[in-house]
Design an enzyme around this catalytic site. Structure first.
Site, PDB file in Angstrom:
ATOM      1  N   ARG A  51      39.113   6.107  97.469  1.00 12.78           N
ATOM      2  CA  ARG A  51      40.331   5.470  96.925  1.00 12.78           C
ATOM      3  C   ARG A  51      40.169   3.955  96.928  1.00 12.78           C
ATOM      4  O   ARG A  51      40.556   3.264  95.992  1.00 12.78           O
ATOM      5  CB  ARG A  51      41.571   5.866  97.729  1.00 12.78           C
ATOM      6  CG  ARG A  51      42.797   4.998  97.356  1.00 12.78           C
ATOM      7  CD  ARG A  51      44.137   5.580  97.763  1.00 12.78           C
ATOM      8  NE  ARG A  51      44.145   6.087  99.116  1.00 12.78           N
ATOM      9  CZ  ARG A  51      44.205   5.312 100.222  1.00 12.78           C
ATOM     10  NH1 ARG A  51      44.244   3.999 100.124  1.00 12.78           N
ATOM     11  NH2 ARG A  51      44.219   5.882 101.402  1.00 12.78           N
TER      12      ARG A  51
ATOM     13  N   TYR B  49      54.480  -0.756  74.071  1.00 15.21           N
ATOM     14  CA  TYR B  49      54.142   0.663  74.221  1.00 15.21           C
ATOM     15  C   TYR B  49      55.324   1.405  74.876  1.00 15.21           C
ATOM     16  O   TYR B  49      55.923   0.890  75.831  1.00 15.21           O
ATOM     17  CB  TYR B  49      52.878   0.763  75.084  1.00 15.21           C
ATOM     18  CG  TYR B  49      52.450   2.168  75.383  1.00 15.21           C
ATOM     19  CD1 TYR B  49      51.956   2.992  74.379  1.00 15.21           C
ATOM     20  CD2 TYR B  49      52.543   2.681  76.669  1.00 15.21           C
ATOM     21  CE1 TYR B  49      51.566   4.283  74.652  1.00 15.21           C
ATOM     22  CE2 TYR B  49      52.157   3.983  76.948  1.00 15.21           C
ATOM     23  CZ  TYR B  49      51.671   4.774  75.932  1.00 15.21           C
ATOM     24  OH  TYR B  49      51.288   6.051  76.204  1.00 15.21           O
TER      25      TYR B  49
ATOM     26  N   ASP C 154      48.241  -6.686  77.370  1.00 13.81           N
ATOM     27  CA  ASP C 154      47.747  -5.317  77.200  1.00 13.81           C
ATOM     28  C   ASP C 154      46.800  -5.349  75.991  1.00 13.81           C
ATOM     29  O   ASP C 154      47.245  -5.511  74.854  1.00 13.81           O
ATOM     30  CB  ASP C 154      48.934  -4.375  76.968  1.00 13.81           C
ATOM     31  CG  ASP C 154      48.503  -2.913  76.878  1.00 13.81           C
ATOM     32  OD1 ASP C 154      47.368  -2.645  76.432  1.00 13.81           O
ATOM     33  OD2 ASP C 154      49.314  -2.030  77.234  1.00 13.81           O
TER      34      ASP C 154
ATOM     35  N   LYS D 200      41.685   4.888  75.399  1.00 10.32           N
ATOM     36  CA  LYS D 200      41.638   4.624  73.964  1.00 10.32           C
ATOM     37  C   LYS D 200      40.225   4.161  73.570  1.00 10.32           C
ATOM     38  O   LYS D 200      39.277   4.877  73.794  1.00 10.32           O
ATOM     39  CB  LYS D 200      42.735   3.629  73.596  1.00 10.32           C
ATOM     40  CG  LYS D 200      44.099   3.931  74.272  1.00 10.32           C
ATOM     41  CD  LYS D 200      44.752   5.216  73.823  1.00 10.32           C
ATOM     42  CE  LYS D 200      45.923   5.632  74.701  1.00 10.32           C
ATOM     43  NZ  LYS D 200      46.982   4.656  74.880  1.00 10.32           N
TER      44      LYS D 200
END
Ligand SMILES: *Cc1c(COP(=O)(O)O)cnc(C)c1O
Length: 436
Positions: A86, A138, A210, A235
């Site tokens: 992690r 978004y 972004d 993406k």
């Protein structure tokens, strides 16, 4: 569960200062030179080599996939730089290094999804903060901000960031971040990153961009003064529609911010699985090649749509008619491959017909994969916005969004042509008496 990665070697606990063993690869001379050490490597070359060098154990050309959740300590305060996946993982580190090189930042942290990258960035904000966000952001970002408003008391102003006077007027003493998406989704509106970053900097606020819609292959926000770059690597960066992932990057020179986002990713538990990192790293290698074809195909499709009588407007920064064409040329290395268009008559029936009759375009959310997708923002990606918010953002029911893949443009154009040519006759074109 270990937090040593988060706290180790931060001044204040000298009794437990960690020794990190020198990585084998640092002494593995002869396997190859690290790509960032090759001066002036160009984009195509950087994509292939960033973050990757032959593995010192066996000379494997692709980085090993370290799935281990935990890492052995040699003694109480000595390890090889990793203690728990992690907090940090060697495969993830390769991807983080690659993204840092491609964006030109000081550090990156890879997250489980693009949304968790958004959450990591928003967690930089202290209680009582105000944030200014682009009005057509978004849909998931909008939902996260609305949630933070209700749950954490974050104050949010949604604005068209092209209107710099409005942004200036909206600044408050508590404004700590301006959230930019350029080009925006789904209307492909552009924001002048340099202008926003200048305003934000003078005000002591961070500029977060972004960069999902273009990727560092076509736009590098740090070159224009941004402090943070956020990605949905789902993406273009991965590009093959088989991973969800995200990343947050800090500006060059700001290692404190890089450390903060890495700590937050560990604290929130949002870090990306090594396997997914491996896949994104694999996708990255062809980023620049894919983008070339994405754009070549998109440019032809946009020109075709622009000439269709059924289409009221095409939103694409590569068209001469795009109102911010000059900014696109200044800020971007190309127009990208996302576009949207509005039908003259955007009735449900006609939109349904287009969506149903396309054969090469899959009706699906998401974008940036090698295959073309079509989406209806009002009912899909932006369904979580209220109808009023959608109307304010300019997202009509007749708006159709295309994510152009790397197919031959002629096939996509033929497909769109047959969908237009079989459209039902518009209701307004029937004789007036029938339409009361
Ligand atoms: C998809 C997307 C996100 C969210 O990413 P996920 O990987 O789906 O969580 C954030 N911002 C933009 C611009 C996106 O397109």
């Amino acid at each position: 569960m270990s937090d040593t990665h988060l706290d180790s070697n931060i001044p204040g606990n000298p009794a437990y200062h960690f020794t990190i063993l020198p990585p084998e690869r640092a002494t593995g001379a002869g396997w190859g030179q690290r790509p960032e050490l090759v001066p002036g490597a160009r984009a195509l070359t950087r994509c292939v080599h960033a973050g990757v060098q032959p593995d010192p154990a066996y000379g494997a050309v692709m980085p090993p996939l370290y799935l281990s959740s935990t890492f052995a300590f040699k003694d109480i305060c000595t390890n090889a730089g990793y203690d728990y996946t992690r907090s940090g993982n060697p495969t993830r580190a390769c991807l983080e290094e690659a993204l840092t090189i491609l964006e030109g930042g000081s550090g990156a942290t890879c997250t489980s999804t693009g949304m968790s990258a958004v959450i990591v960035a928003l967690n930089l904000l202290p209680v009582g903060s105000h944030l200014i966000c682009t009005v057509d952001c978004y849909g998931g970002t909008f939902r996260a901000l609305e949630h933070a408003k209700k749950t954490y008391g974050l104050e949010v102003t949604y604005l068209d960031l092209a209107d710099l006077d409005a942004v200036k007027a909206a600044l408050r003493p508590t404004t700590r971040m301006i959230w930019v998406e350029t080009p925006s989704n789904p209307l492909l509106r552009l924001t002048d990153i340099a202008a926003i970053a200048k305003l934000a900097k003078a005000h002591g606020a961070l500029t977060a961009v972004d960069n999902t819609f273009l990727s560092p292959g076509l736009q590098r926000p740090f070159e224009h003064g941004a402090d943070l770059v956020i990605h949905s690597t789902t993406k273009y960066l991965n590009g093959h529609s088989d991973v969800v992932g995200g990343a947050v990057l800090a500006a060059p020179g700001n290692t404190a911010l890089a450390q903060q986002i890495q700590s937050l990713n560990n604290l929130l538990g949002t870090s990306q699985s090594p396997h997914d990192c491996f896949l994104v790293l694999r996708g990255l290698k062809t980023l620049q090649v894919r983008l070339k074809q994405h754009q070549a195909t998109a440019t032809e499709v946009a020109a075709f749509l622009d000439a269709r009588p059924e289409v009221r407007v095409v939103h694409y920064p590569g068209l001469a008619s795009h109102p911010q064409r000059a900014l696109a040329e200044r800020q971007q290395d190309g127009p990208g491959a996302m576009l949207s268009f509005e039908l003259n008559d955007g009735s449900r029936e006609r939109v349904d017909h287009i969506l149903r009759s396309l054969r090469w375009f899959t009706l699906a959310e998401s974008l940036g994969g090698v295959e073309s997708l079509v989406a209806h923002p009002a009912s899909m990606t932006h369904a979580s916005m209220t109808p009023e918010a959608r109307a304010k953002a300019g997202i009509s029911d007749g708006l159709i969004r295309l994510s152009i893949g790397i197919e031959d443009p002629a096939d996509l154009i033929e497909d769109l042509r047959q969908a237009f040519e079989t459209l039902p006759v518009p209701t307004i074109a029937t004789h007036a008496g029938a339409h009361i």
